[in-house]
Design a protein around this motif. Structure first.
Motif, mmCIF file in Angstrom:
data_model
loop_
_atom_site.group_PDB
_atom_site.id
_atom_site.type_symbol
_atom_site.label_atom_id
_atom_site.label_comp_id
_atom_site.label_asym_id
_atom_site.label_seq_id
_atom_site.Cartn_x
_atom_site.Cartn_y
_atom_site.Cartn_z
ATOM 1 N N ASP A 94 -20.456 13.942 4.319
ATOM 2 C CA ASP A 94 -20.645 12.786 3.443
ATOM 3 C C ASP A 94 -20.483 11.472 4.200
ATOM 4 O O ASP A 94 -21.233 10.525 3.974
ATOM 5 C CB ASP A 94 -19.639 12.833 2.285
ATOM 6 N N ASP A 95 -19.500 11.420 5.089
ATOM 7 C CA ASP A 95 -19.221 10.182 5.823
ATOM 8 C C ASP A 95 -18.730 10.532 7.229
ATOM 9 O O ASP A 95 -17.572 10.909 7.419
ATOM 10 C CB ASP A 95 -18.163 9.357 5.101
ATOM 11 N N PRO A 96 -19.597 10.424 8.228
ATOM 12 C CA PRO A 96 -19.218 10.796 9.600
ATOM 13 C C PRO A 96 -18.532 9.684 10.383
ATOM 14 O O PRO A 96 -18.426 9.776 11.611
ATOM 15 C CB PRO A 96 -20.572 11.145 10.227
ATOM 16 N N ALA A 97 -18.050 8.650 9.713
ATOM 17 C CA ALA A 97 -17.495 7.488 10.415
ATOM 18 C C ALA A 97 -16.375 7.875 11.378
ATOM 19 O O ALA A 97 -16.264 7.297 12.473
ATOM 20 C CB ALA A 97 -16.989 6.458 9.399
ATOM 21 N N LEU A 98 -15.539 8.845 11.000
ATOM 22 C CA LEU A 98 -14.420 9.218 11.864
ATOM 23 C C LEU A 98 -14.874 9.968 13.119
ATOM 24 O O LEU A 98 -14.126 10.062 14.094
ATOM 25 C CB LEU A 98 -13.420 10.078 11.081
ATOM 26 N N ILE A 99 -16.089 10.490 13.088
ATOM 27 C CA ILE A 99 -16.608 11.212 14.258
ATOM 28 C C ILE A 99 -17.072 10.249 15.339
ATOM 29 O O ILE A 99 -16.954 10.530 16.533
ATOM 30 C CB ILE A 99 -17.783 12.127 13.846
ATOM 31 N N LEU A 100 -17.603 9.121 14.941
ATOM 32 C CA LEU A 100 -18.313 8.240 15.872
ATOM 33 C C LEU A 100 -17.465 7.744 17.042
ATOM 34 O O LEU A 100 -17.954 7.717 18.181
ATOM 35 C CB LEU A 100 -18.937 7.067 15.110
ATOM 36 N N PRO A 101 -16.201 7.335 16.829
ATOM 37 C CA PRO A 101 -15.403 6.919 18.000
ATOM 38 C C PRO A 101 -15.199 8.042 19.013
ATOM 39 O O PRO A 101 -15.125 7.796 20.220
ATOM 40 C CB PRO A 101 -14.067 6.490 17.381
ATOM 41 N N ILE A 102 -15.116 9.284 18.517
ATOM 42 C CA ILE A 102 -14.979 10.433 19.416
ATOM 43 C C ILE A 102 -16.229 10.572 20.273
ATOM 44 O O ILE A 102 -16.159 10.742 21.498
ATOM 45 C CB ILE A 102 -14.732 11.714 18.592
ATOM 46 N N LEU A 103 -17.395 10.504 19.638
ATOM 47 C CA LEU A 103 -18.655 10.640 20.367
ATOM 48 C C LEU A 103 -18.871 9.471 21.325
ATOM 49 O O LEU A 103 -19.440 9.647 22.412
ATOM 50 C CB LEU A 103 -19.825 10.759 19.384
ATOM 51 N N GLU A 104 -18.417 8.309 20.929
ATOM 52 C CA GLU A 104 -18.519 7.134 21.803
ATOM 53 C C GLU A 104 -17.745 7.375 23.097
ATOM 54 O O GLU A 104 -18.222 7.039 24.196
ATOM 55 C CB GLU A 104 -17.977 5.900 21.080
ATOM 56 N N ASN A 105 -16.566 7.974 22.984
ATOM 57 C CA ASN A 105 -15.757 8.270 24.173
ATOM 58 C C ASN A 105 -16.398 9.318 25.075
ATOM 59 O O ASN A 105 -16.159 9.331 26.287
ATOM 60 C CB ASN A 105 -14.369 8.776 23.758
ATOM 61 N N LEU A 106 -17.204 10.197 24.482
ATOM 62 C CA LEU A 106 -17.697 11.371 25.211
ATOM 63 C C LEU A 106 -19.155 11.275 25.645
ATOM 64 O O LEU A 106 -19.637 12.153 26.353
ATOM 65 C CB LEU A 106 -17.518 12.625 24.337
ATOM 66 N N LYS A 107 -19.858 10.249 25.238
ATOM 67 C CA LYS A 107 -21.309 10.211 25.473
ATOM 68 C C LYS A 107 -21.674 10.191 26.949
ATOM 69 O O LYS A 107 -22.756 10.642 27.333
ATOM 70 C CB LYS A 107 -21.933 9.011 24.758
ATOM 71 N N ASN A 108 -20.785 9.682 27.797
ATOM 72 C CA ASN A 108 -21.041 9.647 29.246
ATOM 73 C C ASN A 108 -20.138 10.610 30.001
ATOM 74 O O ASN A 108 -19.888 10.421 31.196
ATOM 75 C CB ASN A 108 -20.832 8.232 29.791
ATOM 76 N N ASP A 109 -19.681 11.660 29.346
ATOM 77 C CA ASP A 109 -18.733 12.577 29.960
ATOM 78 C C ASP A 109 -19.324 13.225 31.212
ATOM 79 O O ASP A 109 -20.536 13.470 31.292
ATOM 80 C CB ASP A 109 -18.340 13.661 28.953
ATOM 81 N N VAL A 110 -18.467 13.522 32.169
ATOM 82 C CA VAL A 110 -18.935 14.137 33.411
ATOM 83 C C VAL A 110 -19.381 15.580 33.193
ATOM 84 O O VAL A 110 -20.144 16.124 34.006
ATOM 85 C CB VAL A 110 -17.830 14.100 34.496
ATOM 86 N N SER A 111 -18.920 16.204 32.108
ATOM 87 C CA SER A 111 -19.268 17.598 31.835
ATOM 88 C C SER A 111 -20.531 17.682 30.986
ATOM 89 O O SER A 111 -20.614 17.097 29.909
ATOM 90 C CB SER A 111 -18.117 18.286 31.092
#
Length: 368
Positions: free
Chosen positions: A176-193
């Motif tokens: 319904d509301d993915p707002a809490l997911i977005l900061p996590i994905l922001e941290n991981l979008k350039n991950d080395v893995s």
């Protein structure tokens, strides 16, 4: 696939596993454990049912104190590694499943256990009831995990909060509301893995099914900064590309195809027997004076049990078609029985899709 996978629980597997358990659990009764495992229903159980069954049988050998049991699970991980079991082996998913079943009321212990356990076998399924039950605390924990030193823990931060993770329970609040997911994905979008980045892509793809505009906006914001992130975004937008979203098509360079002419679409096998293949061909002509980038797909409209048709899109290619050239396309689509799709006899349809623009449908018949 599950029919094959369920046999990962072999006699050899249980011999090695129980030998390790015996080293750390003096009261462990190997004979009783195996007798309970191989009960009258064992052969009929599929993979996930076998996983759950092992969790329940293991509990009969352990104490009623979850903290002691969690300590035991973590204690045997190094031994499992030394015995030659590779990290993230699917058969050990029953260990996080044990945490899911018996640790839900022991939040602190379970979180610490999953943080370590996921470095051996993914806790992406087990963590989801915790996200549902302790949403605020758990999402804060996953945000913290997104900065963890170990890539498996960082992956859990994304994979564990996917709104629609296959094989797992959905998380309605995050759908319904993915707002809490977005900061996590922001941290991981350039991950080395790459595994972590792929999880971010899959999470975004989940979100796109309920909030397409949000994912389009995010893709526009992230695109063009790094090649790895661009690759992530392409995978993240795969559902939107299959749906022919004009904004997403344009974002990835698939533009106007009005000068790409589709001609001579032929169903080469108008009657297809189950077990055989649909064969079709067509001609694409680029009448433009410049190369044109084309995402070429076909839509297959499967007959459903109620007589209606259900569309599934398959990609053929993505490439530049040189100016003033013609190309013959020929493909086969198998109709071999698979566990994930039941075929129904009768009228089916095929279409060709160019950068999201769909041709007229052509009929063919599936016969027994």
């Amino acid at each position: 696939m599950a029919e094959l996978f369920k046999n990962i629980y072999s006699t050899e597997f249980f011999e090695k596993f129980t030998a390790i358990v015996e080293l750390h659990l003096p009261r462990f009764d190997r004979s009783a454990f195996l007798e309970q495992i191989y009960d009258d229903e064992w052969e009929n159980r599929e993979l996930k049912q076998r996983m759950r069954h092992i969790s329940l049988v293991l509990k009969d050998q352990l104490s009623d104190d979850f903290e002691q049991n969690a300590e035991f699970i973590l204690k045997i991980i190094p031994e499992l590694r030394e015995a030659g079991f590779r990290a993230d082996k699917l058969e050990f998913i029953f260990l996080p499943d044990f945490v899911e079943i018996y640790g839900l009321k022991a939040y602190g212990t379970s979180v610490k256990t999953m943080e370590q356990l996921t470095q051996f076998v993914s806790c992406e399924f087990a963590v989801r009831p915790f996200v549902i039950t302790y949403e605020k605390e758990m999402m804060a924990q996953m945000l913290s995990w997104s900065k963890h030193d170990h890539p498996a823990v960082r992956r859990l931060a994304s994979e564990g909060c996917r709104p629609r993770l296959p094989w797992a329970m959905a998380i309605p609040a995050l759908k319904d509301d993915p707002a809490l997911i977005l900061p996590i994905l922001e941290n991981l979008k350039n991950d080395v893995s790459e595994d972590v980045r792929r999880s971010v892509a899959n999470n975004l793809n989940d979100i796109s099914k309920d909030h397409p505009n949000l994912v389009v906006s995010l893709a526009k914001k992230w695109k063009g900064k790094r090649p790895d992130t661009d690759k992530l975004l392409k995978h993240a937008c795969r559902t939107l590309l299959k749906q022919g979203s004009p904004e997403v098509m344009q974002l990835f360079g698939f533009g106007d195809v009005r000068k790409i002419k589709l001609e001579d679409l032929q169903i080469l096998t108008p009657k297809v027997k189950i077990g055989e293949s649909l064969e079709f061909s067509c001609k694409l002509i680029n009448t433009a004076r410049i190369p044109t980038k084309v995402r070429l797909e076909y839509g297959l409209y499967y007959q459903k049990a109620n007589g209606t048709l259900s569309k599934k899109v398959f990609k053929i290619s993505e490439k530049d078609y040189p100016e003033s050239t013609s190309h013959i396309i020929r493909r086969k689509q198998p109709f071999k029985p698979i566990t994930t799709r039941r075929f129904h006899l009768g009228r089916h349809q095929l279409s060709i899709i160019l950068n999201g623009r769909e041709s007229d449908r052509h009929d063919f018949e599936l016969v027994g």
